[in-house]
Each structure stands twice: as structure tokens, then as C-alpha cells.
Design a protein around this motif. Sequence first.
Motif: not given
Lengths: 501, 110
Positions: A9-10, A42-47, A87-89
Motif C-alpha cells: 500500500p505504500i 485500495l484493492a491491496m489494502c482491502a486484501n 484512507v485509500q477509499f
Amino acid sequence: MNSQDAILPIAIPLAGAGVAMLLRGWPKAQRLWTFGILMASLAMCANLLNHVFSSGKPLVFQLGGWAAPFGISIVVDALSAIMIVMVQFVMLMGCIYALDAKDIAKRYSVFMPLFLTLTVGLTGVMLTGDTFNLFVFMELIVISAAALTAMSDDRSGTEAAFKYFYISQLATIFLLLANGLIYMSYGTLNMADLAIRIKTDALAGGPMPPMFTLAMVCFFATFMIKCAAFPFHFWQPDFHAAAPTAVSAMLSSVVVKSGVYGFIRMTTLLFEPFAPQLQQVLMLIGAIGVIYGGFSAFGTHHAKRMFAYSTLAQIGFMLMGIGWGGTLGIAAAIVFMVNHALIKSAMLMLSGYLASKAQIKSASFENIKGLGKYLPQSGVLFFIGSMALAGLPPLNGFVSKMMVFRAGIEAEQWAWLAAIGLASLLTLIYTMRAFQWVWFVPPAAGVKAKKDGDSLFAPTMLILACVVLGIWGESLVSIAMQASEWVQQPAAYIAAVNPAK
Amino acid sequence: MDIIISFAIAVLFATGIYQLLRRNVVRSALGLVIISNAINLFLLAIGAYDGTVQSYAKAIGVRSDALPLALILTAIVISMGGFAFTFAMLYIVMRRYKTADIDAITELKN
């Protein structure tokens, strides 16, 4: 899932920002690329959120393979995972708003890359397990946000950016001082390692190292400036009113959360033995913020300024939640943070939408009074949003306020509860007053809405999220409760970061 | 040496805070630069900077710790970018108001 995934995410937006800079000659490609990058990250964060909750333990990545107290650790625990998804959303929604906005900011080729670096900074603050790295990411947030503000349509945009940058630079300098003091006292900057050493020292009962209290105070003051809590709020309304809409929506919703997140980490991990004293102060500044923010919002004549002051009040509720502590208090703060990010960014986007439709581009009530006659759809959204901000059922604001009050009842803090309960009524008064001015007062002669303006897509999505989280609030509340139980037991966090100890 | 360094930090901090509170915006921005340098010097002082033996080696002698030096380097680089940005913005603001007096720069207030 590999432990390396914790840094994605970074890394994704950071690499994306570099490529977006190379695409500066092709504005359309650059915007699409930024949008794609934010989607991917965002997909990565949700994952990651999914992985952390299903595996039941934090995901830790040691940068460069250096083991914990020596290297930099990236830690995704339940709290960080929820925060980065939030944050990312919201950043993605801000990017969608910016794609279709008519601001001058869009013509600058560095706008989108800076948007991505702002995302990097925010995500980094939530994920890092090292206090010096925290300083670096804080500085990244400050410099990206200030540059984004300076690109405003408003003539005083540069002035606002300077004001913000000056105050925040001072705050980050003191964060650096705090790092020096803490290194002097304990010889480490790793949060998990520090938590062990401070706890052992406090349990031993002897005097703490001489510079320790000063370090704690410096951390506390820095986070207070970051979340614009009561005595340090003065820069915030000017800054938010002058920034381009897509940027001010991000500043008031997610950037201030970096400070609140810092307070949660301070009271539950870093300075856990001294949490009762810190919580006393948090309760005090929270209660003052709720009351003072409510009254100040009431006295404003500019829609964006009004919401900036309202942020001061809402941050006060979160600080009260952290101040009351316990599983319910921290969970209330987490739920409040997520819900507030959604509501506040939607409301600021709606104010920006009104400003873009007005003849002169400004969100002052003088300018947009009566404009609502021509814009009924945005009226519906604004009404739902202000109900959510005031905390009426069945919207998400109700869930978050209910949790804060329940935490207060459990902590048996009746006097505080009465004060903030009365002050929260102010929210309803000032948002309804704004609604009435824009949608019910007949427009003055010659006031007409412009044909072209910003798009309503992003605020609609955010308001939709507010309604969904209000009706099906159960899911968010249950993961927030779990996250809160995790942070109540710092031993698990410490063991995951630093298995040797 | 310790006395000299701590005295230098104190003087820099005091000068920085004094400049920070001036009405002239340029002086007050310079105060920020001075404070940041005072903190860099403080970071230098917290590491063992005059030893000859690495802090991680199991040897006898005066230890030296390189970590604060790395912190200082990072802080210098970051603050250089930050201050360049500060003065660039200050240039624009001052050109618009044609004054450096902080009390005259008030357009944002209403």
C-alpha cells in the motif's frame, strides 16, 4: 500472503507517483493512471484487511531483512488495516472528484503525483512501526498537502498553504526532537521495543529517565497539531476554506486522522503505563473541542469554514472516546474516525460543488444563498449528509455517536457526557441553518446556477456509503471491536514485531 | 566539549524561539531554520560522537554510535526541501502584500 505484501500500500502509490510525473505531457493519461493506481492500492489494502482478520495476527515486514529493533518494521495490525482502507477509499473518491472538477489545480501537471504522495504519507503513518519513520511520513503529508493547497483558485491559496506549512513544519520539528529525546532515554526507535523498555522501567518503580517526560509531551503536542485539537486548531479553518475542493475534502477527513491514530498508539502501545494521565488530558481537550468547535461553526459565514470548525468538534468526540479508553472507548473512536471521514469528505465536496455552480467561485453563504433552487439533487445529498453529521438514525453518524455515548456511560463520566451531549445538538442547528440558507431561501435577483460545474458522482458515492454503513453498521462495529481488543493487548503486537523478546 | 555543545544548543534554541515570535515573517521563518539546526545539533550530542569503537562490537574502549548521524542526515535533507518551499511561498505572499509584517497579511481571516 507474503510478509512483503505489507509494504505494497505504500510502494504502489509511491511508484505510481514517479510514473505519473513522467506522464506530465499527457494529462489525460496521467489522470487515468492515477485513478488506476489508487484502485490497485485500495484493492491491496482491502486484501490486507481481509488477511489480517482471517489470520488473527499482525502482518509484519522487516525492511531489508534487518530484524526488529535495528531495522524499520512495517506492521499491519487490525487498527492499521482499517485505517489504511479508510484512507485509500476516501483518497480514491477525492481523485474521482478531481477528475471531473473545473479547478485551476487540475491544469498543474504535479497535481496528480502530489495526490499520490499524500496517499503514501498517510498510509505510511498508519503502517510504520518506527518513530523516526513516522517523522519522515508526517513530513511527506505536510509538504504534499501544502503544495496541493497552494494550487488553489482562491487568491489567498498561497497564504493559506504558507500558514499550514509553517505550523506543521514546527510540529514535525518537535517530532524530530521527541525522537532524539526518546533515543537518548532508551536507545531505540522501534515502537514495539520502546513499549517493552518503557513498561519495564515503569514497573520497576524507579524514576524515569530525565528526558522521558519531555519526549512524551513533544509527541503529544505534535499529534495535537496534526489533528487540530483545541488550542492548536487556529490554522485549520483558513487552510481548509482556501484549498481546492478535492484537496480540502481530503484534509478535513483523512489528514487530521493521522493525529488521532497517533493518540491511539500512544495510549495503548508506546506510553501504555502512563495512559491514565494522557487520557485525562485527552478528555479535557476533547470536551473543549466539542463545545468550542460547535459554537465556532455556528458563527461562520462560509460553508467550507463551517465544516472545518465542525471537524474540530468531531475530532473532540474521537478524543473523548480515546480518553475514556477501554475496549468500547477505542472501538468508538475507530468507528467514529471511519464514519467521519466519509461524511466530512462528502459534505466538503458538496460545498465545493455549490461553489463551482455559483457565479463567483466561493462557498461563502452570501454567494450561494438561494442557489439550491436550481440544484435539487445536491439538496437531497446535503440533507442526508447533515443528518449523518448530526448523528440521526438510520445514518452512520448515529452509530458512531451512540458508541461514544455508550463508552461514556460505561466509564460513568456523567458530567462530560452532559456537556458533549448538549454540544452535539449544535451540529444539527448549524447544518440545518446552512441547508435552509441554500435550499429554502428564494434566490436574490440575478442569482443563477452556472451550466458547467463539478460532478456529483463522488459525493453521491460517499453519501451512499454513509447510508449503507448506517443501516448495516454491524459489520464495521464488529471489526472495530475486534481491532480494539487487539490494541488492548499490546503483547501480541510486540511479539509479532519482535519475536526475540 | 559537552559543556560547549550544550551551551551552543541552548543559545541556538533561544535565538530560534526569539526570531520565531517576531512580526516580520522572514525573520520568523528563519527562526524555524535555526530551531531545526539546534535540534540537529542535539541529535549529534545524544550519540556517542567521539568514540573509536563501534557500538555493536564487543570490544573495550570509548563507544561511538552512528545512528544519530543517520537521523541528522535524513532530517537535514527533509528540512532543506521544506525550507526551500517555505521561502518560495513567502516570496509569493510578500510580493502580493508588499510587506513582511505578519499583522498586515490578514486577507484569510474573513
